[in-house]
Design an enzyme around this catalytic site. Structure first.
Site, PDB file in Angstrom:
ATOM      1  N   GLU A 122       0.827  -1.211   0.000  1.00 12.01           N
ATOM      2  CA  GLU A 122       0.000   0.000   0.000  1.00 12.01           C
ATOM      3  C   GLU A 122       0.861   1.261   0.000  1.00 12.01           C
ATOM      4  OE1 GLU A 122      -3.688   2.202   2.375  1.00 12.01           O
ATOM      5  OE2 GLU A 122      -2.635   0.529   3.320  1.00 12.01           O
ATOM      6  N   LYS A 145      -2.759  -1.961  -2.907  1.00 14.63           N
ATOM      7  CA  LYS A 145      -3.819  -1.098  -2.395  1.00 14.63           C
ATOM      8  C   LYS A 145      -3.407   0.330  -2.677  1.00 14.63           C
ATOM      9  CE  LYS A 145      -6.726  -0.028   1.593  1.00 14.63           C
ATOM     10  NZ  LYS A 145      -7.251  -0.497   2.895  1.00 14.63           N
TER      11      LYS A 145
END
Length: 296
Positions: free
Chosen positions: A176, A213
């Protein structure tokens, strides 16, 4: 669900991943949003007990196990807790929801327009515990605040390095490298971010899959090359501070990305709602986010 069944669910499931991983620093804000004031708890143990009550209520809601939530990201203390007389991971899997665990230890100070992860000195022990608990994957967050090529490259390099360590332990990492949605140069910086991500994906060992993400991009469809990469199991989107309506509208313009929302999922939930009201509010959010995740 065994590992291969969970992998298939994440790869092809029509739905989204719930982010239930607020940790120590963000928990008081999450509790306030739920209607629990700071004077209703004292100390970390009580704070985490209150947030676990909220998460348990979410997980046990009939709508949460209705097939539209295909995964859930947990904080370590949530993984360690019990839901419906089962470990949280088992309670999720019983509802057809694949469990992930947040593994980062917070953000370092900003440097070159980005915040890398603090040293993950607890990672080996947490990975061992997570494998034993039956988790499928992990998630770890860095933040990019400007289109600084050095900062972006540093963040992505760290994410892939730790991701390989996680994969070696037998879990699927969600990388992420979040791009701050308030950054004025986000459109430019996301192009740099994509290029660095593609370099990292190309360098992975053959057959190794990771997840990504990412903030929903300024340019719709920007991350299509990453979505199509053979080393990517799934690309999920963070809400990044958008409201549910805003996040879903942006996500629907990016076929191939599915949601992994926290605020966008939980924003209308309050502790004093009746079970019927709570399930209704959560169900409406789940329906809306799931629809945006399969749009296009």
């Amino acid at each position: 669900m065994n590992f291969e069944e969970m992998k298939a669910k994440i790869a092809t499931g029509e739905g989204f991943i719930a982010a239930l991983d607020q940790s120590g620093g963000s928990t008081p804000k999450a509790l306030r949003g739920y209607g629990v004031s700071d004077d209703e708890w004292s100390g970390d143990d009580e704070m985490f007990a209150r947030i676990h009550e909220m998460r348990s209520r979410v997980i046990t809601s009939p709508c949460f196990g209705g097939g539209k939530v295909i995964g859930a990201i947990l904080f370590e203390k949530t993984m360690d807790g019990m839901v419906d007389g089962m470990t949280t991971a088992d309670a999720l899997k019983a509802r057809g929801v694949v469990p992930f665990i947040k593994v980062d230890q917070g953000l370092a100070d900003e440097d070159s327009g980005a915040q890398m992860m603090k040293p993950l000195d607890k990672l080996p022990a947490l990975l061992e515990k997570s494998v034993a608990a039956g988790m499928f994957g992990t998630k770890m967050r860095s933040v990019i605040k400007s289109a600084n090529a050095t900062g972006i490259a540093n963040v992505v390099e760290q994410q892939f390095a730790v991701g390989n360590q996680i994969a070696d332990a037998g879990l699927v990492p969600i990388l992420e490298p979040e791009y701050d949605i308030t950054a004025a140069d986000r459109g430019e910086g996301e192009e740099v971010l994509l290029a660095e991500i593609m370099k990292g994906l190309d360098a992975l060992p053959e057959g190794r899959q990771v997840m990504l993400k990412l903030a929903i991009p300024v340019a719709a469809g920007l991350y299509n090359p990453a979505i199509a990469h053979p080393n990517v199991l799934r690309v999920v989107a963070l809400s990044g501070g958008y409201s549910t309506d805003e996040a879903c509208a942006h996500l629907a313009r990016n076929p191939g990305m599915i949601a992994s929302f926290s605020r966008g999922l939980l924003q209308d939930l309050r502790k004093d709602l009746s079970d019927e009201e709570f399930d209704g509010a959560l169900g409406r959010a789940i329906d809306q986010i799931a629809a945006a995740s399969v749009a296009g």
